[in-house]
Motif scaffolding. Structure first.
Motif, mmCIF file in Angstrom:
data_model
loop_
_atom_site.group_PDB
_atom_site.id
_atom_site.type_symbol
_atom_site.label_atom_id
_atom_site.label_comp_id
_atom_site.label_asym_id
_atom_site.label_seq_id
_atom_site.Cartn_x
_atom_site.Cartn_y
_atom_site.Cartn_z
ATOM 1 N N ASP A 163 0.862 -1.178 0.000
ATOM 2 C CA ASP A 163 0.000 0.000 0.000
ATOM 3 C C ASP A 163 0.897 1.225 0.000
ATOM 4 N N SER A 164 0.300 2.394 0.202
ATOM 5 C CA SER A 164 1.068 3.632 0.094
ATOM 6 C C SER A 164 2.088 3.815 1.215
ATOM 7 N N ARG A 165 2.037 2.961 2.234
ATOM 8 C CA ARG A 165 3.016 3.058 3.326
ATOM 9 C C ARG A 165 4.255 2.222 3.078
ATOM 10 N N GLU A 166 4.221 1.362 2.052
ATOM 11 C CA GLU A 166 5.334 0.441 1.830
ATOM 12 C C GLU A 166 6.567 1.174 1.298
ATOM 13 N N ARG A 167 7.740 0.681 1.731
ATOM 14 C CA ARG A 167 9.017 1.212 1.269
ATOM 15 C C ARG A 167 9.877 0.024 0.846
ATOM 16 N N TYR A 168 10.038 -0.113 -0.468
ATOM 17 C CA TYR A 168 10.724 -1.265 -1.054
ATOM 18 C C TYR A 168 12.192 -0.939 -1.312
ATOM 19 N N ALA A 169 13.075 -1.844 -0.913
ATOM 20 C CA ALA A 169 14.481 -1.687 -1.265
ATOM 21 C C ALA A 169 14.685 -2.053 -2.726
ATOM 22 N N ALA A 170 15.393 -1.200 -3.462
ATOM 23 C CA ALA A 170 15.769 -1.481 -4.856
ATOM 24 C C ALA A 170 17.273 -1.697 -4.867
ATOM 25 N N ASN A 171 17.674 -2.956 -4.725
ATOM 26 C CA ASN A 171 19.080 -3.296 -4.488
ATOM 27 C C ASN A 171 19.837 -3.750 -5.728
ATOM 28 N N HIS A 172 19.132 -4.159 -6.759
ATOM 29 C CA HIS A 172 19.790 -4.879 -7.847
ATOM 30 C C HIS A 172 20.098 -3.988 -9.044
ATOM 31 N N THR A 173 21.133 -4.382 -9.793
ATOM 32 C CA THR A 173 21.444 -3.686 -11.024
ATOM 33 C C THR A 173 20.208 -3.639 -11.898
ATOM 34 N N PHE A 174 20.007 -2.520 -12.577
ATOM 35 C CA PHE A 174 18.808 -2.369 -13.386
ATOM 36 C C PHE A 174 18.855 -3.218 -14.655
ATOM 37 N N ALA A 175 19.984 -3.889 -14.898
ATOM 38 C CA ALA A 175 20.061 -4.853 -15.995
ATOM 39 C C ALA A 175 19.682 -6.255 -15.529
ATOM 40 N N PHE A 176 19.192 -6.384 -14.295
ATOM 41 C CA PHE A 176 18.754 -7.648 -13.704
ATOM 42 C C PHE A 176 17.245 -7.531 -13.489
ATOM 43 N N ASP A 177 16.480 -8.520 -13.942
ATOM 44 C CA ASP A 177 15.022 -8.366 -13.971
ATOM 45 C C ASP A 177 14.390 -8.159 -12.600
ATOM 46 N N MET A 178 15.028 -8.627 -11.516
ATOM 47 C CA MET A 178 14.465 -8.436 -10.189
ATOM 48 C C MET A 178 14.278 -6.948 -9.875
ATOM 49 N N SER A 179 15.100 -6.086 -10.502
ATOM 50 C CA SER A 179 15.014 -4.646 -10.235
ATOM 51 C C SER A 179 13.672 -4.061 -10.670
ATOM 52 N N LEU A 180 13.038 -4.641 -11.677
ATOM 53 C CA LEU A 180 11.762 -4.113 -12.164
ATOM 54 C C LEU A 180 10.652 -4.294 -11.131
ATOM 55 N N VAL A 181 10.676 -5.417 -10.433
ATOM 56 C CA VAL A 181 9.715 -5.627 -9.352
ATOM 57 C C VAL A 181 10.000 -4.669 -8.208
ATOM 58 N N GLU A 182 11.282 -4.502 -7.876
ATOM 59 C CA GLU A 182 11.652 -3.617 -6.775
ATOM 60 C C GLU A 182 11.197 -2.178 -7.019
ATOM 61 N N LEU A 183 11.263 -1.728 -8.259
ATOM 62 C CA LEU A 183 10.847 -0.360 -8.579
ATOM 63 C C LEU A 183 9.339 -0.220 -8.714
ATOM 64 N N PHE A 184 8.733 -1.127 -9.477
ATOM 65 C CA PHE A 184 7.377 -0.843 -9.940
ATOM 66 C C PHE A 184 6.257 -1.500 -9.145
ATOM 67 N N VAL A 185 6.560 -2.428 -8.244
ATOM 68 C CA VAL A 185 5.507 -2.841 -7.314
ATOM 69 C C VAL A 185 5.147 -1.677 -6.386
ATOM 70 N N PRO A 186 6.129 -1.042 -5.721
ATOM 71 C CA PRO A 186 5.738 0.092 -4.872
ATOM 72 C C PRO A 186 5.153 1.259 -5.661
ATOM 73 N N LEU A 187 5.709 1.584 -6.824
ATOM 74 C CA LEU A 187 5.223 2.735 -7.585
ATOM 75 C C LEU A 187 3.834 2.494 -8.168
ATOM 76 N N SER A 188 3.426 1.237 -8.302
ATOM 77 C CA SER A 188 2.081 0.929 -8.799
ATOM 78 C C SER A 188 1.042 0.971 -7.688
ATOM 79 N N TYR A 189 1.502 1.090 -6.428
ATOM 80 C CA TYR A 189 0.586 1.086 -5.293
ATOM 81 C C TYR A 189 0.782 2.290 -4.367
ATOM 82 N N GLY A 190 1.455 3.326 -4.852
ATOM 83 C CA GLY A 190 1.598 4.541 -4.073
ATOM 84 C C GLY A 190 2.680 4.509 -3.022
#
Length: 464
Positions: A163-190
């Motif tokens: 939800d809008s209170r979540e704070r996700y760590a984005a730890n991985h190189t952006f050339a690694f697919d795990m980074s897309l979840v780290e960025l856009f799960v929180p940004l898709s939910y505020g």
């Protein structure tokens, strides 16, 4: 059908002043993130980038990376996140293979806040290309649509309940697919994404301290990374969810993580299925092998034998993945795409993972290892065949055989090359994690009766 940029645009409208992305140097609110993304899109259009063309993103780790990807998408273009630490020849190959039209190395400044101008973002279009190791010595560029990314992001969110209170760590190189979840799960939910820098990642103690100071509630990492972070994690963080993936989790690691977090997840999925396709909660009393859970929403798992038949529960088969999260294929490789993404007469379009597994009595998937010679090292997929192919390109190497041992990669070669010269050659074409710490030169390789390399005999010699 909606897309991830549409989801982010909704939060820009609802909460323009809320923090969206943060790094140690500062952060961006949703409104300022949108303003910078709009500036990126305007700049790309000014340079003549057209919808459907590929834009390489060569940026250091910072909050601006989210603006860069969103801006590429707003322009209707395809994002190619680039790991600039890779050898130049490998980067040139990726650019040629992907057909890069433009490179983004600076994010234009913008005053903001602004609404997010979406432009030509369509669900069926390519969203990004990520390169993985290839068995022929050539990396493979995996093409993923906006629809598949949207499915994966929301499937993961169905489990983690952000939800809008979540704070996700984005730890991985952006050339690694795990980074897309780290960025856009929180940004898709505020919520907010906490982007760690290279300097923080070099110091696990400082990395953990910064994430705990910023109130991180979800942290993704590979098992190898979790082992390095473990000594610095504060026990008993009931609000923390940890996600393991990219390598096989052990029961010992599961126990240690359970002491430090409220919930521990084990995820599974190759890049070709858009990051993840299965997941499950892990308890403190797991036994090896730790299961990788059940299919995420929109995904299907089929275990199939070599004759194309489904295997009974409890028996081993090759893991095939179907559903809404499959990649479009490999860029510029139609034959490999047809070989890997098949049409099953009963199950429809499937991706053949090359992984072996079995369905446990409790309905969870158990991962049993690779069918071929692809391995996981520190979360990276490594084709041993690629290492061998590049080694054999050296003029003084006649044959090469690579192995993944507990202590790391081993490369055996037949020829007159020195280990120093071969390492220099390998470093020209391969990332650092694919350079073996141990290289041995032999006068000749043992062969099987069919004149193939006797790999078993070689391994016995090397480890005996």
């Amino acid at each position: 059908m909606s897309t991830v940029p549409h989801d982010v645009a909704g939060w820009v409208k609802l909460s323009p002043g809320a923090v969206a992305v943060e790094d140690p140097a500062g952060g961006l609110t949703y409104g300022r993130l949108a303003a910078r993304a709009n500036a990126v899109a305007d700049e790309l259009r000014r340079r003549g980038v057209r919808p459907g063309e590929v834009v390489a993103i060569e940026l250091p780790r910072s909050a601006d990376y989210a603006a860069a990807i969103l801006g590429v998408w707003q322009a209707g273009a395809v994002a190619l996140p680039v790991d600039t630490t890779l050898p130049p020849e490998r980067l040139r190959y990726q650019a040629r293979q992907a057909g890069v039209a433009e490179t983004l190395s600076v994010v234009p400044q913008a005053s903001g806040p602004e609404p997010l101008r979406l432009g030509a973002v369509r669900a069926g279009d390519r969203a990004y290309i990520l390169f993985t190791s290839g068995s022929t010595g050539r990396p493979k560029g995996v093409e993923v649509s906006h629809a598949s990314l949207h499915n994966c992001v929301h499937a993961v969110a169905d489990l983690l309940k952000p939800d809008s209170r979540e704070r996700y760590a984005a730890n991985h190189t952006f050339a690694f697919d795990m980074s897309l979840v780290e960025l856009f799960v929180p940004l898709s939910y505020g919520g907010a994404a906490l982007v760690t820098t290279e300097a923080l990642q070099a110091r696990p103690d400082r990395l953990v301290a910064w994430l705990e100071e910023r109130g991180a509630t979800v942290v993704h990492a590979t098992p190898t990374a979790w082992r390095s972070l473990m000594p610095y994690l504060t026990p008993g963080q009931r609000e923390l969810q940890v996600v393991c993936g990219g390598e096989q989790m052990t029961a010992r690691l599961a126990d240690e993580l359970a002491e430090r977090a409220g919930r521990v997840w084990n995820f599974y999925g190759p890049t070709e299925v858009t990051v993840w396709c299965t997941a499950g909660l892990v308890g403190p009393a797991e036994t090896d092998p730790v299961p990788v859970g059940r299919p995420l929403a929109g995904y299907r798992i089929h275990l199939i034998d070599r004759e194309g038949r489904p295997v009974p529960d409890g028996e081993q088969g090759e893991i095939h993945v179907g559903g809404q999260g499959l990649a479009m294929g490999y860029t510029g490789m139609p034959e490999l795409t047809a070989e890997s993404f098949t049409e099953h007469p009963e199950y429809g379009r499937l991706y053949r993972t090359g992984d072996l597994g079995r369905m446990r009595p409790d309905g969870q998937l158990q991962f049993d290892g690779r069918r071929d010679r692809q391995v996981q090292l520190g979360g990276y997929r490594v084709e041993l065949g690629e290492l061998e192919s590049v080694a054999q390109d050296h003029p003084l190497v006649e044959l090469a055989a690579a192995y993944a041992l507990d202590e790391g990669l081993l490369l055996l070669v037949q020829g007159q090359v020195t280990g120093r010269a071969l390492r220099k050659h390998l470093a020209t074409f391969l990332p650092s994690y694919m350079i073996p710490p141990r290289i041995e030169t032999l006068p000749s390789f043992p062969l099987t009766p069919t004149k193939k390399i006797d790999r078993a005999a070689l391994l016995t010699w090397a480890t005996g």
